[in-house]
Design an enzyme around this catalytic site. Sequence first.
Site: not given
Length: 338
Positions: A34, A277
């Site tokens: 991430d 993201c």
Amino acid sequence: MNIVNKINLVKSAYPHLFKNFPKTVKIVEVSPRDGLQNEKQFVPTETKINLINKLSESGLKVVESTSFVSPKAIPQMADAVEVLKGINRIEGVSYPVLVPNVKGMETALKCNVEEIAVFGAASEAFTQKNIKCSIEESLKRFSDVIQMAKENQIRVRGYVSCVMGCPYEGEIDPQNVQLVAQIMKDMGCYEISLGDTIGIGTPGIKFFQIILLAEKTEILFNTVKLERGMLAAHFHNTYDRAIQNLVVALGVNIIVQISIQNGISVIDSSVAGIGGCPYAKGASGNVATEDVLFLLDLLGIEHGVDVHKLCQVGDYISKELNRDNLAGVSSKDFEKII
Ligand SMILES: CC(C)(COP(=O)([O-])OP(=O)([O-])OC[C@H]1O[C@@H](n2cnc3c(N)ncnc32)[C@H](O)[C@@H]1OP(=O)([O-])[O-])[C@@H](O)C(=O)NCCC(=O)NCCSC(=O)C[C@@](C)(O)CC(=O)[O-]
């Protein structure tokens, strides 16, 4: 008053509120995945491998390492196979990888993974943008992936994104989060991570009984009910509220003095606060692992991580990425905790 002072003040005034906190918390370190997936410049494979090795040497037991996704969707994760081949796997450390479909699972099997994560959302629009299908179709795909995982004794974690709201749809009903989380659990996920993808959770700020902000975090964690220990909190720090939100998720709202009965004992975080993201406009860094460890030390909750080694990893990756270290604390701050 900063969060540390607030916690200390409330802790001394209302010790009974803190009895719900877990004794230990598991950290799921997500920076190699991430943290890096949104980096514009390709991060050299060697740097990714170094990062993962340093993280696992700091005592972290779960280091989410990469994603077996389409390289067109996430070019930064295109070297997933090389990364997994290059790391030193330490016994007792888990190196989960994200898998969206059967194709990703086939690659994962060739790389001898022991744990994967499927990733869905409680928002139709985000699911379409992120993995190009409806929620219903995504669950069908996960079912196939989980079946393959079961046949190969691979553990599966599930993510539900946009649990506090969606960058495309706005409000998300916590009941929808419960529904998706329950389905993933029933399919065989051993843990469900609730993703506040764009960091809009609110810990309930009240001033003399006047609600200044809705208590999204408290409502969510009082609505989503799975067995104790199955839920993880995955918070982004877009509006600098991740640590306050975590205190709520752990079991108590320190500002309005209310206990949540079924608090979490798993926290996802990213060293130096890197992350975001690409398919969620506004998704900035994850909560920094350093800040989470500082909070846990302050609350007397065990985590098993060498905080000084971990802080060095944060400095290492910030330098490699040529970025400011977004953690609010550094190594020397931990020495001040009594
Ligand atoms: C799901 C798909 C594949 C659908 O994408 P699609 O375009 O519908 O897929 P497709 O099946 O039509 O295939 C298109 C191309 O992708 C290839 N392909 C297809 N699958 C794979 C695969 N597994 N590995 C490698 N390649 C793959 C496939 O071979 C084909 O290649 P082409 O023939 O055009 O050369 C795509 O949208 C995708 O990969 N999405 C990933 C998005 C992503 O990784 N997002 C970030 C993670 S989620 C997140 O960050 C949130 C979280 C978890 O942190 C929690 C939170 O904060 O909330």
